[in-house]
Write a protein that holds these residues in place. Structure first.
Motif, PDB file in Angstrom:
ATOM      1  N   PHE A 177       0.144   1.832   1.149  1.00  0.00           N
ATOM      2  CA  PHE A 177      -0.468   0.502   1.239  1.00  0.00           C
ATOM      3  C   PHE A 177      -0.816   0.169   2.688  1.00  0.00           C
ATOM      4  N   THR A 181      -4.649  -0.336   3.818  1.00  0.00           N
ATOM      5  CA  THR A 181      -5.135  -1.627   4.315  1.00  0.00           C
ATOM      6  C   THR A 181      -5.599  -1.533   5.758  1.00  0.00           C
TER       7      THR A 181
ATOM      8  N   LEU B  36      -1.110  -1.986  -5.442  1.00  0.00           N
ATOM      9  CA  LEU B  36      -1.956  -2.341  -4.295  1.00  0.00           C
ATOM     10  C   LEU B  36      -2.288  -1.125  -3.446  1.00  0.00           C
ATOM     11  N   ARG B  43      -6.320  -5.363  -3.485  1.00  0.00           N
ATOM     12  CA  ARG B  43      -6.035  -5.595  -2.053  1.00  0.00           C
ATOM     13  C   ARG B  43      -7.030  -6.579  -1.478  1.00  0.00           C
TER      14      ARG B  43
END
Lengths: 284, 385
Positions: A177, A181, B36, B43
């Motif tokens: 994650f 991101t 996610l 996201r």
């Protein structure tokens, strides 16, 4: 009370399906529910004027400010907020009954957060729908990218791709994650830190540590295939565009099975929850 | 249909909110995080929803910082100009001090350099001065040796200080306070030199040296005689300053300064007996049998007359080696001795009759007495006395 029971049944006290919640876990779960927001949302969904008056007092400004913040435009934000506001009021009817998204709120998070999330979801959906109508050339210039000749022999490239793919897939969900991101989505450290509830410096250190560990593990995996140190270094210096590694696909992997609820199971659960809630409302 | 299935697999918006608000159970959080990590769409919704958050207080803090930055840009030219002025001022002062100290060093007659190791020995053995060291003797900029100086043993004795000084150094001791300006010394060395200066002054005081320094070769014979007889060659060497390029001797100290230093002007070099105008004489502080510093003195025909602070008169025929007190024959307190001018001698008809060389004594009321026998007997210069 029945309403809370229905929510507890729906989410199984936030525990795995096979686990039975202890009284302490049940209390913790129920304590985490936003009951005030939940009751207000349910009353608004039923169309009670007092509830709407209170909702407007508490959340109208919040709703519009969130819409402006998400859309980054006054006009688009107002349009977005007006659209949701009409839906929340229950202008849509189905089989003679008002249909309000507020009836899908279960008090797991704050009502304000839920409103923001619904706004964001609608904004993203609308943005994607608009993007689909644009010509491909105007999007990000992918058409202009010309194929690049690989700088490494095909065998080495294959080895590198395999190693990278294996190591990324071996990462923990939170690590993937973070990498997704930060590197794929381009989120800032502050945004990631806000979502994860940690400090920016913690996110920064984690990203740096993950990059170092990933490089080390890939190097070790390549060495294990019989390559020399010099060869490994050369391979790690290769331009990432030379690789045919679908990093995005690897990082995102297959859709998680965490929310893959069988249709039949989901139907049963929803039926049970609806029955419980209806029973609770009747009792109220 | 496939798209609908994938959408159904996404966590509810409510769970995304709860994830961002950290209100999920660990199991749910792990599940959402796992999704996610794989789902860019969720996201995106998660992060876009954060844009709708009300502005944090930190955003308001940005405004004052911008204001302060604007203030900085406003004041920067003034600040830079002030810094430049300050720098120029400091540099000018340093240059002036350096030039001034160089002139003083050249003028202060430092003929013999310090013997090797003398400074080091002083630093080791001479104690730290008390805290009330005069500002004029403030040490030079501190160096790495300062801690050692501070840690020097505290056993202040002038004898100890003097024992560390070689005889040559004693004889040729320059004005020590100026050494630091020419020779960068550590603080311990400067402190030691200050002590050395004090010890040297005490030594000079105890020896009752009455040093007469003259510049002009055409000085009065009595001045020459007094200087030659009262100053030892070594001390003369130490204190006779070479004339600087400007022709000004370093020992040409103002009269007030000489008096302030405890010295007195030998008026014998100033009287009218053929002493040229540019002849000066400095009488070094010397004590008389009364234990007091000499107040005034004259030399006449090999005999020296001196007054102490209380007005007692002493006579010496061996250039100050021994003194004999002359009984008081005048009223008031004698304050001044001088060789009697010709006019006074010629005017003696009004009072005392003098012949040849005579000495005049003035009391605190400026009344004059004249002696024509070398100070043995005194008569009023006028009848009213």
């Amino acid at each position: 009370m029945q309403l809370v029971n229905g929510i507890c049944t729906r989410y199984k006290f936030g525990l795995p399906a096979e686990k039975i919640a202890t009284p302490k876990e049940q209390a913790a779960f129920i304590g985490s529910l936003r009951l005030d927001d939940l009751l207000l949302a349910r009353e608004c969904a039923e169309g009670r004027p007092e509830a709407w008056e209170r909702f407007m007092t508490l959340y109208r400004v919040t709703l519009y400010q969130a819409a402006y913040g998400i859309a980054r435009s006054d006009s688009a934000g107002r349009e977005l907020a007006d659209s949701l506001y009409a839906d929340l009021f229950g202008l849509k009817e189905k089989e003679g009954q008002r249909q309000s998204p507020l009836s899908h709120y279960h008090g797991r998070g704050s009502l304000a957060g839920w409103l923001r999330s619904v706004l964001a979801q609608r904004f993203v959906d609308g943005y994607r729908a608009t993007r689909r109508e644009e010509p491909l050339e105007e999007q990000t210039g992918f058409a202009a990218v010309s194929p690049v000749e690989p700088a490494l022999p095909a065998r080495n490239l294959t080895l590198l791709e395999t190693a990278v793919k294996a190591e990324i897939q071996a990462l923990k969900p939170e690590e993937r994650f973070l990498l997704s991101t930060y590197y794929l989505d381009g989120r800032t450290l502050k945004q990631i830190a806000t979502v994860l509830g940690v400090h920016e410096s913690t996110v920064s250190r984690s990203v740096a540590r993950l990059g170092g560990q990933l490089r080390k593990r890939v190097s070790q995996r390549l060495k294990n295939t019989g390559l020399s140190q010099q060869q490994v270094l050369e391979m790690l210096e290769v331009d990432v565009r030379d690789l045919q590694i679908p990093l995005k696909k690897i990082l995102q992997g297959e859709p998680s099975s965490a929310f893959k609820i069988q249709e039949s199971e989901k139907f049963i659960v929803e039926q049970q929850a609806d029955e419980i809630m209806k029973g609770g409302e009747a009792n109220d | 249909m496939t798209e609908q299935n994938s959408i159904q697999n996404h966590p509810e918006a409510e769970l995304l909110v709860a994830f961002a608000e950290h209100s999920l159970t660990p199991h749910e959080r792990e599940s959402v995080l796992m999704h996610l990590a794989d789902c860019a769409e969720c996201r995106e919704i998660l992060f876009v929803a954060q844009f709708g958050l009300p502005e944090e207080p930190s955003a308001e803090i940005v405004v004052p910082s911008q204001t302060s930055r604007a203030n900085w840009f406003t004041w920067r030219p003034i600040t830079v100009a002030a810094c430049l002025l300050l720098t120029v001022g400091v540099l000018t002062q340093q240059i002036y001090q350096r030039t001034h100290s160089t002139n003083q060093t050249e003028a202060k007659n430092t003929p013999a350099p310090l013997p090797p190791g003398a400074v080091g020995n002083l630093a080791k053995n001479i104690p730290i001065p008390p805290a009330n060291v005069p500002a004029a003797h403030a040490p030079e900029p501190m160096s790495a040796a300062s801690p050692n100086a501070i840690a020097a043993p505290v056993a202040p004795q002038k004898e100890a200080a003097m024992n560390t000084v070689t005889p040559e150094f004693k004889a040729s001791a320059p004005p020590l306070a100026l050494i630091g300006s020419e020779h960068p010394l550590t603080s311990s060395e400067s402190v030691s030199l200050h002590q050395m200066q004090q010890a040297h002054a005490a030594e000079m005081h105890s020896q009752q040296a009455d040093m007469h320094l003259t510049q002009s070769s055409a000085a009065d014979a009595s001045i020459k005689e007094a200087s030659a007889s009262q100053a030892s060659p070594a001390k003369m060497e130490a204190y006779s300053a070479p004339t600087t390029s400007s022709g000004f001797s370093a020992n040409y100290e103002p009269r007030a300064a000489a008096s302030a230093n405890g010295g007195s002007w030998d008026r014998s070099a100033m009287n009218s007996k053929g002493v040229s105008a540019n002849t000066y004489a400095i009488t070094r502080p010397a004590t008389l049998p009364s234990g007091q510093i000499m107040r005034d003195s004259v030399v006449l025909n090999g005999r020296k007359l001196a007054l102490d602070q209380d007005g007692r008169l002493y006579s010496s025929i061996d250039q100050g080696a021994s003194w004999r007190e002359i009984h008081k024959q005048w009223s008031g307190t004698a304050t001044m001795l001088m060789l009697a001018p010709q006019s006074a001698s010629a005017d003696s008809g009004k009072g005392a009759e003098v012949s040849g060389d005579a000495v005049m004594l003035l009391n605190s009321a400026n009344a004059a007495w004249i002696s024509s026998d070398g100070g043995e007997s005194w008569k009023p210069a006028s009848k009213k006395n």
